[in-house]
Design a protein around this motif. Structure first.
Motif, mmCIF file in Angstrom:
data_model
loop_
_atom_site.group_PDB
_atom_site.id
_atom_site.type_symbol
_atom_site.label_atom_id
_atom_site.label_comp_id
_atom_site.label_asym_id
_atom_site.label_seq_id
_atom_site.Cartn_x
_atom_site.Cartn_y
_atom_site.Cartn_z
ATOM 1 N N GLY A 7 0.815 -1.205 0.000
ATOM 2 C CA GLY A 7 0.000 0.000 0.000
ATOM 3 C C GLY A 7 0.844 1.246 0.000
ATOM 4 N N PRO A 8 0.247 2.394 -0.284
ATOM 5 C CA PRO A 8 0.993 3.650 -0.280
ATOM 6 C C PRO A 8 1.574 3.955 1.091
ATOM 7 C CG PRO A 8 -1.221 3.923 -1.205
ATOM 8 C CD PRO A 8 -1.166 2.570 -0.585
ATOM 9 N N ASN A 9 2.692 4.672 1.096
ATOM 10 C CA ASN A 9 3.332 5.097 2.332
ATOM 11 C C ASN A 9 3.796 3.895 3.160
ATOM 12 O OD1 ASN A 9 4.253 7.335 3.714
ATOM 13 N ND2 ASN A 9 2.439 7.543 4.996
ATOM 14 N N ASP A 10 4.099 2.771 2.460
ATOM 15 C CA ASP A 10 4.562 1.536 3.118
ATOM 16 C C ASP A 10 3.559 1.001 4.128
ATOM 17 O OD1 ASP A 10 6.980 1.389 1.718
ATOM 18 O OD2 ASP A 10 7.963 2.766 3.099
ATOM 19 N N VAL A 65 8.894 20.200 12.191
ATOM 20 C CA VAL A 65 9.629 20.926 11.160
ATOM 21 C C VAL A 65 10.796 20.085 10.656
ATOM 22 C CG1 VAL A 65 11.054 22.955 10.693
ATOM 23 C CG2 VAL A 65 8.948 23.192 12.028
ATOM 24 N N LYS A 66 11.479 19.400 11.596
ATOM 25 C CA LYS A 66 12.605 18.544 11.223
ATOM 26 C C LYS A 66 12.157 17.397 10.333
ATOM 27 C CE LYS A 66 16.180 15.587 13.263
ATOM 28 N NZ LYS A 66 16.740 15.039 14.531
ATOM 29 N N PHE A 67 11.062 16.716 10.731
ATOM 30 C CA PHE A 67 10.555 15.611 9.912
ATOM 31 C C PHE A 67 10.142 16.113 8.526
ATOM 32 C CE2 PHE A 67 9.330 13.481 14.082
ATOM 33 C CZ PHE A 67 10.380 12.580 14.018
ATOM 34 N N GLY A 68 9.509 17.288 8.486
ATOM 35 C CA GLY A 68 9.089 17.849 7.205
ATOM 36 C C GLY A 68 10.267 18.128 6.305
ATOM 37 N N ALA A 69 11.341 18.694 6.859
ATOM 38 C CA ALA A 69 12.531 18.988 6.067
ATOM 39 C C ALA A 69 13.182 17.703 5.558
ATOM 40 C CB ALA A 69 13.520 19.805 6.895
ATOM 41 N N GLN A 70 13.268 16.699 6.424
ATOM 42 C CA GLN A 70 13.859 15.421 6.011
ATOM 43 C C GLN A 70 13.037 14.748 4.922
ATOM 44 O OE1 GLN A 70 14.024 13.371 9.786
ATOM 45 N NE2 GLN A 70 16.097 14.098 10.252
ATOM 46 N N SER A 71 11.714 14.907 4.988
ATOM 47 C CA SER A 71 10.835 14.234 4.019
ATOM 48 C C SER A 71 11.015 14.766 2.602
ATOM 49 C CB SER A 71 9.368 14.372 4.446
ATOM 50 O OG SER A 71 8.891 15.694 4.212
ATOM 51 N N LEU A 72 11.555 15.971 2.467
ATOM 52 C CA LEU A 72 11.772 16.529 1.126
ATOM 53 C C LEU A 72 12.715 15.652 0.310
ATOM 54 C CD1 LEU A 72 12.160 20.297 2.056
ATOM 55 C CD2 LEU A 72 10.242 19.281 0.819
ATOM 56 N N LEU A 73 13.601 14.937 0.996
ATOM 57 C CA LEU A 73 14.600 14.109 0.318
ATOM 58 C C LEU A 73 14.234 12.634 0.327
ATOM 59 C CD1 LEU A 73 17.825 15.793 1.774
ATOM 60 C CD2 LEU A 73 16.672 16.280 -0.406
ATOM 61 N N GLN A 74 13.128 12.277 0.967
ATOM 62 C CA GLN A 74 12.752 10.873 1.087
ATOM 63 C C GLN A 74 11.744 10.482 0.006
ATOM 64 O OE1 GLN A 74 11.353 10.796 5.114
ATOM 65 N NE2 GLN A 74 13.398 10.542 5.988
ATOM 66 N N ARG A 75 11.894 9.257 -0.485
ATOM 67 C CA ARG A 75 10.992 8.752 -1.510
ATOM 68 C C ARG A 75 9.742 8.179 -0.869
ATOM 69 N NH1 ARG A 75 10.234 3.650 -3.710
ATOM 70 N NH2 ARG A 75 9.435 3.613 -5.863
ATOM 71 N N GLU A 76 8.595 8.467 -1.447
ATOM 72 C CA GLU A 76 7.330 7.886 -0.993
ATOM 73 C C GLU A 76 6.757 7.023 -2.108
ATOM 74 O OE1 GLU A 76 2.854 9.475 -0.034
ATOM 75 O OE2 GLU A 76 4.505 10.577 0.886
ATOM 76 N N ASP A 77 6.570 5.748 -1.823
ATOM 77 C CA ASP A 77 6.102 4.807 -2.837
ATOM 78 C C ASP A 77 4.578 4.841 -2.914
ATOM 79 O OD1 ASP A 77 5.641 2.773 -4.605
ATOM 80 O OD2 ASP A 77 6.343 1.166 -3.295
ATOM 81 N N PRO A 78 4.009 5.293 -4.041
ATOM 82 C CA PRO A 78 2.550 5.332 -4.157
ATOM 83 C C PRO A 78 1.937 4.046 -4.695
ATOM 84 C CG PRO A 78 3.527 6.377 -6.077
ATOM 85 C CD PRO A 78 4.676 5.888 -5.214
#
Length: 335
Positions: free
Chosen positions: A114-117, A310-323
């Motif tokens: 499923g999306p978002n693992d 804010v930290k999680f949001g910044a890190q998520s910019l570089l993380q892949r999300e599998d749809p």
């Protein structure tokens, strides 16, 4: 190939959580929220809301997160229809083991990515619990043909996530909410798979591919039948020292009265009462401004919590999300 609609034949059946904080979850689920707790094993804990043998399965592990959603289907024809969709899309389908099915209180299950693992598990027949229910929620919980509540998920690819639930379960758009929290503009899409107002809510930051939430789900929801049980659970959460995320309030779209507590694993848990149902003959999606008519005031978030987001949001910019693009397609454009 003729595609048979499965809308109305699907409901949220159970949730699987991975956690190492069993003692805290015991106090939270049984003593604060008021659910029935089975006699726990060393690495497994199960909560019930009704006659089903299992509604929440906790398995010992490091994730501190929801790892799977279990979807109950009306019959084997619906089961085969959804399975066919997955197989024809080239998505790997995994048959659950007998032990996995037994832990979930079902006769048989299959698992889809499923999306978002967040794994999606399908089953038809739940097993009834043998032990007599012992719950602080004396009026019981709203389940039955509507399922056991809803999940809210934050995503960097909300249109693809909506496409996934539309393609797999024929989910329908109920409505939208536009909200601004701490200066961040959010758009939330609410999807239904039966007359319950929504079983899945998908939140995203507008015009920015970021996700400020560490966990796969932002919150889980269960609904009590009596208002007194909702207010009593609110008091117990505070008396037992658990963090209250949002105080009691009423939502703009489904009109549910509810509060949000923070679980031992970090995601939130909503206890609600008296949400409206959707009349398919008259319903038209619309956009609501803000999540609440009144209330739902933040109670427990500290400056440290905001900095972490804010930290999680910044890190998520570089993380892949599998749809799971094979089942999501190109996504569903917003109307």
């Amino acid at each position: 190939m003729t595609r048979r609609s499965v809308f109305g034949s699907v409901r949220l059946g159970y949730v699987v959580i991975e956690s190492a904080r069993f003692s805290e979850w015991r106090r939270f689920g049984r003593d604060a929220i008021g659910m029935h707790l089975d006699e726990p094993l060393s690495d497994v804990m199960r909560f019930r809301l009704d006659e089903h043998e299992c509604r929440f399965l906790l398995q010992r592990g490091p994730a501190e997160d929801v790892v799977a959603l279990g979807w109950q289907l009306d019959d084997h024809d619906v089961f085969d229809e959804i399975l066919t969709r997955a197989i024809h899309s080239g998505v790997p389908v995994t048959e659950g083991t007998d032990e996995e099915a037994a832990l979930r209180g079902v006769e048989r299950l299959v698992r889809l990515p499923g999306p978002n693992d967040l794994a999606q598990e399908l089953f038809v027949r739940p097993r009834p619990g043998e032990a007599k229910l012992h719950m602080a929620a004396r009026g019981g919980f709203v389940t039955g043909d509507l399922g056991m509540g809803h999940v809210a998920i934050t995503s960097k690819q909300p249109l693809q996530m909506r496409g996934y639930y539309t393609n797999v379960f024929d989910a329908r758009l109920t409505d939208y909410i536009d909200e601004t929290i701490d200066g961040v503009k959010l758009k939330i899409r609410f999807l239904r798979v039966n007359p319950r107002h929504h079983s899945v809510a998908i939140a995203s930051v507008r015009r920015l591919p970021m996700n400020p939430i560490r966990t796969r789900v932002q919150h889980l929801n269960i609904q009590v039948a009596d208002l007194d049980d909702m207010t009593a659970a609110y008091r117990r959460v505070k008396q037992l020292g658990f963090t209250m995320a949002l105080g009691i309030g009423q939502h703009t779209n489904d009109k549910e009265l509810s509060f949000y507590a923070q679980t031992p694993s970090g995601f939130e848990w909503e206890v609600g009462w008296n949400a409206i149902l959707v009349d398919e003959s008259t319903w038209e999606p619309r956009t609501h401004q803000g999540i609440s008519i009144w209330g739902h005031n933040p109670e427990g978030q500290s400056l440290v919590d905001k900095i972490k987001q804010v930290k999680f949001g910044a890190q998520s910019l570089l993380q892949r999300e599998d749809p799971v693009r094979a089942l999501a397609g190109v996504g569903i454009p917003d109307n």
